[in-house]
Design a protein around this motif. Sequence first.
Motif, mmCIF file in Angstrom:
data_model
loop_
_atom_site.group_PDB
_atom_site.id
_atom_site.type_symbol
_atom_site.label_atom_id
_atom_site.label_comp_id
_atom_site.label_asym_id
_atom_site.label_seq_id
_atom_site.Cartn_x
_atom_site.Cartn_y
_atom_site.Cartn_z
ATOM 1 N N VAL A 99 -6.589 -38.467 -62.374
ATOM 2 C CA VAL A 99 -7.879 -38.498 -63.068
ATOM 3 C C VAL A 99 -7.603 -38.340 -64.556
ATOM 4 C CG1 VAL A 99 -10.067 -37.291 -63.445
ATOM 5 C CG2 VAL A 99 -9.174 -37.577 -61.114
ATOM 6 N N GLY A 100 -8.117 -39.249 -65.359
ATOM 7 C CA GLY A 100 -7.908 -39.198 -66.797
ATOM 8 C C GLY A 100 -9.167 -38.781 -67.536
ATOM 9 N N LEU A 101 -9.002 -37.866 -68.510
ATOM 10 C CA LEU A 101 -10.097 -37.394 -69.357
ATOM 11 C C LEU A 101 -9.715 -37.587 -70.822
ATOM 12 C CD1 LEU A 101 -10.929 -33.907 -67.738
ATOM 13 C CD2 LEU A 101 -12.205 -36.040 -67.421
ATOM 14 N N ALA A 102 -10.708 -37.677 -71.680
ATOM 15 C CA ALA A 102 -10.447 -37.708 -73.111
ATOM 16 C C ALA A 102 -9.669 -36.456 -73.520
ATOM 17 C CB ALA A 102 -11.758 -37.803 -73.885
ATOM 18 N N ARG A 103 -8.855 -36.587 -74.545
ATOM 19 C CA ARG A 103 -7.963 -35.497 -74.950
ATOM 20 C C ARG A 103 -8.712 -34.181 -75.177
ATOM 21 N NH1 ARG A 103 -2.825 -35.188 -76.961
ATOM 22 N NH2 ARG A 103 -2.687 -37.450 -76.635
ATOM 23 N N GLU A 104 -9.797 -34.206 -75.936
ATOM 24 C CA GLU A 104 -10.524 -32.967 -76.221
ATOM 25 C C GLU A 104 -11.172 -32.393 -74.973
ATOM 26 O OE1 GLU A 104 -10.364 -31.146 -79.002
ATOM 27 O OE2 GLU A 104 -8.860 -32.653 -79.524
ATOM 28 N N MET A 141 -9.916 -32.710 -72.002
ATOM 29 C CA MET A 141 -8.808 -32.144 -71.237
ATOM 30 C C MET A 141 -8.464 -30.755 -71.745
ATOM 31 S SD MET A 141 -6.923 -32.956 -68.686
ATOM 32 C CE MET A 141 -5.948 -31.645 -67.930
ATOM 33 N N LYS A 142 -8.424 -30.580 -73.049
ATOM 34 C CA LYS A 142 -8.145 -29.258 -73.620
ATOM 35 C C LYS A 142 -9.253 -28.274 -73.272
ATOM 36 C CE LYS A 142 -6.651 -29.382 -77.940
ATOM 37 N NZ LYS A 142 -6.548 -29.835 -79.357
ATOM 38 N N ASP A 143 -10.498 -28.749 -73.284
ATOM 39 C CA ASP A 143 -11.636 -27.894 -72.935
ATOM 40 C C ASP A 143 -11.518 -27.425 -71.484
ATOM 41 O OD1 ASP A 143 -14.033 -26.553 -72.978
ATOM 42 O OD2 ASP A 143 -15.281 -28.333 -73.257
ATOM 43 N N LEU A 144 -11.172 -28.347 -70.592
ATOM 44 C CA LEU A 144 -11.028 -27.988 -69.177
ATOM 45 C C LEU A 144 -9.938 -26.936 -69.004
ATOM 46 C CD1 LEU A 144 -11.802 -28.556 -66.203
ATOM 47 C CD2 LEU A 144 -9.982 -30.280 -66.185
ATOM 48 N N LEU A 145 -8.802 -27.128 -69.651
ATOM 49 C CA LEU A 145 -7.703 -26.169 -69.545
ATOM 50 C C LEU A 145 -8.128 -24.780 -70.004
ATOM 51 C CD1 LEU A 145 -4.712 -28.367 -70.697
ATOM 52 C CD2 LEU A 145 -4.771 -27.008 -68.594
ATOM 53 N N ARG A 146 -8.886 -24.711 -71.070
ATOM 54 C CA ARG A 146 -9.307 -23.410 -71.600
ATOM 55 C C ARG A 146 -10.321 -22.725 -70.696
ATOM 56 N NH1 ARG A 146 -9.896 -26.348 -77.292
ATOM 57 N NH2 ARG A 146 -7.794 -26.008 -78.136
ATOM 58 N N ARG A 147 -11.087 -23.502 -69.944
ATOM 59 C CA ARG A 147 -12.138 -22.930 -69.099
ATOM 60 C C ARG A 147 -11.632 -22.495 -67.733
ATOM 61 N NH1 ARG A 147 -17.535 -23.860 -70.493
ATOM 62 N NH2 ARG A 147 -17.881 -25.125 -72.364
ATOM 63 N N LEU A 148 -10.636 -23.177 -67.202
ATOM 64 C CA LEU A 148 -10.173 -22.850 -65.855
ATOM 65 C C LEU A 148 -9.543 -21.464 -65.817
ATOM 66 C CD1 LEU A 148 -8.614 -26.239 -64.682
ATOM 67 C CD2 LEU A 148 -10.851 -25.278 -64.080
ATOM 68 N N ASP A 149 -9.959 -20.686 -64.824
ATOM 69 C CA ASP A 149 -9.506 -19.305 -64.700
ATOM 70 C C ASP A 149 -8.987 -19.091 -63.280
ATOM 71 O OD1 ASP A 149 -9.136 -16.565 -64.543
ATOM 72 O OD2 ASP A 149 -11.043 -16.059 -65.495
ATOM 73 N N PRO A 150 -7.708 -18.773 -63.119
ATOM 74 C CA PRO A 150 -7.191 -18.591 -61.755
ATOM 75 C C PRO A 150 -7.918 -17.504 -60.976
ATOM 76 C CG PRO A 150 -5.605 -17.816 -63.408
ATOM 77 C CD PRO A 150 -6.674 -18.556 -64.141
ATOM 78 N N ALA A 151 -8.508 -16.526 -61.654
ATOM 79 C CA ALA A 151 -9.260 -15.480 -60.959
ATOM 80 C C ALA A 151 -10.489 -16.046 -60.257
ATOM 81 C CB ALA A 151 -9.676 -14.388 -61.939
ATOM 82 N N ASP A 152 -10.964 -17.215 -60.731
ATOM 83 C CA ASP A 152 -12.133 -17.854 -60.126
ATOM 84 C C ASP A 152 -11.752 -18.866 -59.053
ATOM 85 O OD1 ASP A 152 -13.952 -16.412 -61.630
ATOM 86 O OD2 ASP A 152 -13.977 -17.876 -63.258
ATOM 87 N N ARG A 153 -10.476 -18.963 -58.741
ATOM 88 C CA ARG A 153 -9.958 -19.840 -57.684
ATOM 89 C C ARG A 153 -10.506 -21.264 -57.822
ATOM 90 N NH1 ARG A 153 -10.578 -16.295 -52.246
ATOM 91 N NH2 ARG A 153 -9.526 -18.118 -51.396
ATOM 92 N N PRO A 154 -10.233 -21.907 -58.960
ATOM 93 C CA PRO A 154 -10.826 -23.225 -59.217
ATOM 94 C C PRO A 154 -10.305 -24.311 -58.282
ATOM 95 C CG PRO A 154 -9.184 -22.706 -60.888
ATOM 96 C CD PRO A 154 -9.367 -21.461 -60.066
ATOM 97 N N VAL A 155 -11.184 -25.266 -58.004
ATOM 98 C CA VAL A 155 -10.824 -26.442 -57.212
ATOM 99 C C VAL A 155 -11.409 -27.672 -57.884
ATOM 100 C CG1 VAL A 155 -10.784 -25.142 -55.042
ATOM 101 C CG2 VAL A 155 -12.878 -26.345 -55.725
#
Length: 252
Positions: free
Chosen positions: A220-225, A227-241
């Motif tokens: 899955v491809g996202l625009a660069r910004e 993609m950076k936003d997604l990385l900053r939001r994902l939290d392993p404590a929230d068990r993301p899928v």
Amino acid sequence: MKRTVPLLALAAGLVLTGCQMGDSGSGADGGKSGRAPAAAIDDAGSAKASSTPPGPAEIPGLGPGTRARIDAGTRQVFVVTGESMDSNQSTGTLYERDPGLGWKPVTEPWPARNAHRGWTPHHRQGDLRSPIGVFGLTDAGGRLADPGTSLPYDRGPAFRVGGTNFEGEPKRGAFDYVVAVNYNRKPGTTPLDWTRPLGTSRGGGIWIHVGHGGGTEGCVGLARERMKDLLRRLDPADRPVVVMGPAEELAR
């Protein structure tokens, strides 16, 4: 001539009025019946129904089968919705679960691209289709420095990529930031780990990465910004899928 009411009819009348008797013993004619008028019942029922609070919000577009595959402990879901089974055009939206209110979007829908030939429920190596399903997001990496994610992040030159894609667009920089999709991989390892629990014939190396403007080989491809936003939001404590697939399949 004086008319006489038959005894049977009089008894039937008493029985009918007896069904309207309240605790006071007064009948309907006395206005003290234990049963409220029909209009009052309807009004009260409507008022009660309208005052009932709605249940926790669900993620739009996901049917009961798809929702059942999301673990109860998951509090972040990135939904990638494809236009159709054979389309490589899609959108991605991140949702988070509020304990009281349910699921709510925390990003707007982002334009995305999936595999060149669309989607499949049974991904095979080289089929140029993205796998449909619900997959964990536990590991990240890229050629560039960590933009601020809470996920384990593996940086290195091995994420360098070149060449052109199906529509002639350059692939350079596509792996500057990636999140590994836990399809046919070992969670808890770098995205570069090529362990394939289902076997190599079932493909792998499915990532969410920086988009290059066209359909992918399975990712899955996202625009660069974005993609950076997604990385900053994902939290392993929230068990993301990630929940990914064409709209008609996700609605099942």
